[in-house]
Design a protein around this motif. Sequence first.
Motif, PDB file in Angstrom:
ATOM      1  N   LEU B 992       6.433  -7.012  -0.673  1.00  0.00           N
ATOM      2  CA  LEU B 992       7.776  -6.570  -0.681  1.00  0.00           C
ATOM      3  C   LEU B 992       7.836  -5.932  -2.196  1.00  0.00           C
ATOM      4  O   LEU B 992       8.537  -4.785  -2.352  1.00  0.00           O
ATOM      5  N   ALA B 995       6.153  -2.608  -2.665  1.00  0.00           N
ATOM      6  CA  ALA B 995       7.124  -1.668  -2.250  1.00  0.00           C
ATOM      7  C   ALA B 995       8.092  -1.136  -3.117  1.00  0.00           C
ATOM      8  O   ALA B 995       8.271   0.116  -3.315  1.00  0.00           O
ATOM      9  N   VAL B 996       8.755  -2.106  -3.893  1.00  0.00           N
ATOM     10  CA  VAL B 996       9.851  -1.675  -4.814  1.00  0.00           C
ATOM     11  C   VAL B 996       8.923  -0.988  -6.120  1.00  0.00           C
ATOM     12  O   VAL B 996       9.308   0.064  -6.582  1.00  0.00           O
ATOM     13  N   ALA B 998       6.087   0.850  -6.077  1.00  0.00           N
ATOM     14  CA  ALA B 998       5.856   2.161  -5.425  1.00  0.00           C
ATOM     15  C   ALA B 998       7.006   3.035  -5.612  1.00  0.00           C
ATOM     16  O   ALA B 998       6.832   4.299  -6.023  1.00  0.00           O
ATOM     17  N   GLN B 999       8.083   2.343  -5.171  1.00  0.00           N
ATOM     18  CA  GLN B 999       9.222   3.477  -4.954  1.00  0.00           C
ATOM     19  C   GLN B 999       9.674   3.765  -6.691  1.00  0.00           C
ATOM     20  O   GLN B 999       9.848   5.048  -6.844  1.00  0.00           O
ATOM     21  N   GLU B1002       7.320   6.322  -8.101  1.00  0.00           N
ATOM     22  CA  GLU B1002       7.717   7.458  -7.593  1.00  0.00           C
ATOM     23  C   GLU B1002       8.888   8.045  -8.380  1.00  0.00           C
ATOM     24  O   GLU B1002       8.755   9.312  -8.685  1.00  0.00           O
ATOM     25  N   LEU B1009       3.656   7.830  -3.893  1.00  0.00           N
ATOM     26  CA  LEU B1009       2.197   6.585  -3.668  1.00  0.00           C
ATOM     27  C   LEU B1009       2.582   5.974  -2.491  1.00  0.00           C
ATOM     28  O   LEU B1009       3.544   5.555  -1.997  1.00  0.00           O
ATOM     29  N   GLU B1010       1.394   5.658  -2.165  1.00  0.00           N
ATOM     30  CA  GLU B1010       1.414   4.680  -0.815  1.00  0.00           C
ATOM     31  C   GLU B1010       1.177   3.153  -1.218  1.00  0.00           C
ATOM     32  O   GLU B1010       0.513   3.058  -2.382  1.00  0.00           O
ATOM     33  N   LEU B1011       1.586   2.324  -0.526  1.00  0.00           N
ATOM     34  CA  LEU B1011       1.509   0.985  -0.743  1.00  0.00           C
ATOM     35  C   LEU B1011       0.147   0.387  -0.989  1.00  0.00           C
ATOM     36  O   LEU B1011      -0.265  -0.152  -1.987  1.00  0.00           O
ATOM     37  N   GLY B1012      -0.785   1.268  -0.205  1.00  0.00           N
ATOM     38  CA  GLY B1012      -2.290   0.995  -0.171  1.00  0.00           C
ATOM     39  C   GLY B1012      -2.586   1.415  -1.785  1.00  0.00           C
ATOM     40  O   GLY B1012      -3.409   0.868  -2.235  1.00  0.00           O
TER      41      GLY B1012
END
Lengths: 278, 1029
Positions: B992, B995-996, B998-999, B1002, B1009-1012
């Motif tokens: 989780l 994800a923050v 990555a954002q 960005e 960006l992807e999570l991967g």
Amino acid sequence: MPNENAWSVITAPTSNSLILGVDFPAAGRREAGFEDLAKKMGPAWSGHGFLQTTPPPVRLADRPAGDFYTEHWLRDGAWEKYEVVAVMGYCVGGVYAAEIADRLAERQGTAPKVILFDAQVTDLQLLESEIHKMIGLAGPVFSADEAEHARKRAAEIVGTPSIGLLDAAVEIVDLYREMASIAFQRIGLADARRDEVVLLFESYMTWLSAASQIDPSQGFGRSLAITSSDYADLEKSGAATVVDASKALGRRISLEIGHVDLLRDDSTVRALLDHAEF
Amino acid sequence: MNSDLGAVRPPEPDTAKTATSNTATSNSAPANAATTNKEKALWLLEQLVPETGVNNLGLALQVSGRLRPDVLRAALAIVVGRFEVLRTVFRTTGADLVKKVVPAGEFAVEIEPLDLSGDSLERDLTAFADRSFRLDGRPLVRVGLAAHPDGDILCVAVHHLVFDMVSVALFLQAFIPVYDAIAAGRPVPAQATAPASALAEPEPKPADLAYWRETLEGFEPGGLDLWCGTPRGRQPMLTGESASRALGAEAQQAVVQLQRAVRAPLGAVMLAAYAALLASHGAGPDLVVGSPVNVRGANTAAIGYHVNVVPIRIRVDFAEGFRALARRARDAFLGAMAHADTSVDELTGELPGIGTSWQTQLFRHLFNFLPEAPAGELSIDGMAARVLTVENPHSKFDLELVGSPSRAEVVFRYSETLARADVEAMLGRFEALLVAAAQDPDRPLGGTVGWSDADRRAVDRANGTAAPAAHPTVPAAFRSWVEKAPEAPAVADDGHTVTYRQVDGTATAVRTLLAGAGVRAGDVVAIAVPRGEVAAAVLGVWRAGAVCLPLDAGHDPSWLTRQLTHSRAKAVLTGTGVQLPADIGLPPVLPLDGASVPGPATPDEAVEPTAPACVIHTCGDDGQPVSTVLSHAGIAGTVGHFAAELGVGPGTGVLALAAPATFDALFDVFLALSAGGRSVVAPDEARTGAAALRAATLREAAERHDATVVAVPPGTPARILEGLPGLTVLARGDELSPETAERLLAAGCRLHSGFGTGRTTGWAVSGRVATPDDVGRGRPIANTRAFVAAPDGRELPIGVHGELCLAGPGLALSDPDDPAFPADERHGRHHRTGELARWRPDGTIEWLGRIDRQVVTGDGPVDLGHVEAVLLGRPGVTAAAALAVPQPGGEHTVVAFAETAADADVDADGLTPLAVPGQVVRLADLPRTPDGRPDRDALLRLARKALEQGTGRPDPAADDALVRDLVEIWRQLLSTEATAHTDFFDSGGHSLLAAVLAQKVEELTGTSLELGDVFKHPTPAALAARLRA
């Protein structure tokens, strides 16, 4: 080399001897993985190549059978050029490891050693516990009511009379998506992000529920099992995923270390050096 | 490892010069105002320990009844409406901090339920006050209310940016009348609602700035660390605790006398005593101590951050008395007060080398000696109220003296670098210092400062080692066993055993042989014999009254030549099968087997205990031998002590494992033979070769000859003993890692660790190791005294690091002018060992590594010996050497070498982050000097090469702007310190949070960006590379 889409290389083979590791290698997890173990074993295993499973791109909606995974891993590749001397599994990966070892034994004529680390089987409570884990991680993002709702709903799902694991997994993923939507909106993250996280979760749920369709007892029975103190605690508390697995295990070495460190602790290395020759 | 992350960067010069606060008082559209350097300093500090309330102040009241939430809310609204400063909010904008005042109508302070479910009221209040305030425009005041069976509790937490200790009382004075009036339904008194503008701090005065510049000129903050506690990391925790001590009647009397005697105010006396205490513990002697000063001036009722911490610079000279020091402290104190209106933070960035990072703070010690505001009786709404202490769990300083003229109690608040025992001991020494100063204000401080009676008693007790020696010399001890048990086995070697009588016979023959060769008492005789023949050869030499020089026939011929020439050896005894090179210019060679010819025995020379017994050579920097001469009494005392400590007696088998040509080889043999035991020669394969082979060979020899005791020679991995359960092991504490100790203990070994130097009889301090923590500490052995000395020779008390000094018969004999062996009145002749050590409260000495092997790296101090011990504990490592390679800027990078045949695991696990070498280099063989020790010159060349080629270079990633931004995101999300190489998921990140992440990335870069991507590139450096790809 075996099928490159199905296996990632931890140590490239320098001979025809291979060790396989079965795990759901979700990047970002806290638990040590087979890469950590290979690093720790160092020269002791330098004579063998070491490969680790890559999960196939499969969705819950495909309702994969248990052998879908093993088929994916064993299908292509120049297996005849290699001898697999050991198959190892971590957690629920142990179930698949047992199955792979059985199949390879038939194929290559010699039975690879089966080495299991905290071998577990899947049950409904395991699926439910993933929702609890998520709520724990999200922390204060959820209100107490929301968290309570999610916990209740998860209990309902797994408590549905005669629900199958796959069906339960589908519903658990739906619940996960619902909760993730709330969380991501609240912290201002895009839906695309949420979808990525949910997809990852779904992939793990698929891995768990497919494993429930395999009977690992034969492979478990001839395994060397290394277990952590967390495992022993779960066993003591009567957790079925552990109790059911541990009943079937062959030779067992219980270590006084946590589950997360099982694949990187020195005592594991010593146990392997002392008891697992191949 | 040279990243500057975690360093507090000074504000940019343009912001440093901004004008002081200009808080808008208009209620319409308040604008952001600039902040002062003093305010920014708080903010910067907070960034070191994010998510904590390091800058928070708390106040709490308990009333004898119920507080009404509605009244409380209304009263608070009036108070914050009145005081502009309480409505001031701060916001970070990039690299700057700005502030503004929120109009009264728009500002609300919520009343939270105060959680009292913890284990104590004090901790609950602390937890409430310690919750961090975000500098994002939100209020910096928090109010909590809880019902309590003993009466309701009100707790107010306020950020230091808008508050200080003086504000606590001012707040209560403003708040209580308002609450009282509303509760009683009376109109609120007019003066309790009169608006109070925030008090703007005056512009920095040029005269003040000039004073601070002059006062602080040339000051170097590097010397402020105390020599106790643990080294400061790059990333402070700033957690703090307090210890207090009520001064006894004598000390209180002393303080009064001193004020009169030295003509200084009480504050100055206490400050001088504090400075002397700090200096005696290693800070300074050029000291800057901070002291908070209330700078409200005439605006005595102004709530807010109106305290300046002034730097008081005092030089402590231990040759002077207290009077001189107190005068200087008085002048510095008064001078600082006179210029306190201008915060020294205004000079941030201007003073060279100060304040650029956490490590270079201007002061690390605070003197907080202020008049206490009378608490008085408080009442609220007719209920009695009492003020509760809200402890802030942090300490921004290493040590803070908190006291007041009205109390005979001194409180020391201390940071996590100090242990409670250290601080409590310092309080005792502070009191002792006052008493001693009053007895004679002109007596030089150096004689008394830094010691309490408790210290003296503990150290004297530890040094109470006097004991009669079992035998005056080893030959005398041996003779006693020949008489008692002539047929007892003395030496067992590869299945062949000789008795005491046989060894005695051979020794007598050797003595006769030497007499025949013209050897006289005091001559040096070299011996080059197999280890099974060492006992007879050495005893024979000693019976001739000669001095024995052990050689290793396997050493380089040129080295043997240098040894023989340097020692002027009269003869060389060679043993069975030993062939010395013919061309090395030998003195007469006497084969040992020639000594067995029967003939009339020559009577023994008398052996004086104080006479030289052996000379040991090490290779000096110039390649020439350096001699260490040891006495008979020293050797007999040491082997006698260890026979008792290790339980060696008649029949005990002692493994002889040490390399020839070392004192350890003699120690091994005579530990057995001076106690009636058996010397069991370990085969050569047990000393050299792969670790597995060594272990197996040792096991075989030990089992075959029933050996149960072994001393581990220097440079030998103790690991090779793991296969020998039940063995009694004496290992060098500086070479034994706790991990290896743990394994040996687990294997059932009885473990002792000891310590000595090359200029003693091998061991001077030792102790039983019951747990791995006991490694590296011990007590002085029999008839040996130890003390710890400061560089100026002052003896140091318990817990304070300094140079280990030893006195006793085990010291090498030396020239009178040898600087390593000074003599003084108190300790007599003693040995300055060059080793860092400290006393522990239990009277043991803890050795901390060679002083010249303590290096400062970019990440803090590192003990090279510790790095080597950890590497030696690794499987497959047969030898290790760590070196400090100087880097530009005065710091060092550590490069470690591991001698390993296989591809062994030599990673840095087990080392504290500070001690992780910049690089570990594997070598099949370490380059060695002729006497077998690692050749440090050759290693230094290899280390430089390795750094040029390898990963030891300064990390370029750390200087990359994108990486820096990413590190900041890492830091925010993980709420912990991060570097370019912090793995997101290893440090608490999860999907989780990813994800923050990555954002945020960005938003920062505009790259999707992807999570991967985060999973695959989990460090700032790796993700930066992915973003650029």
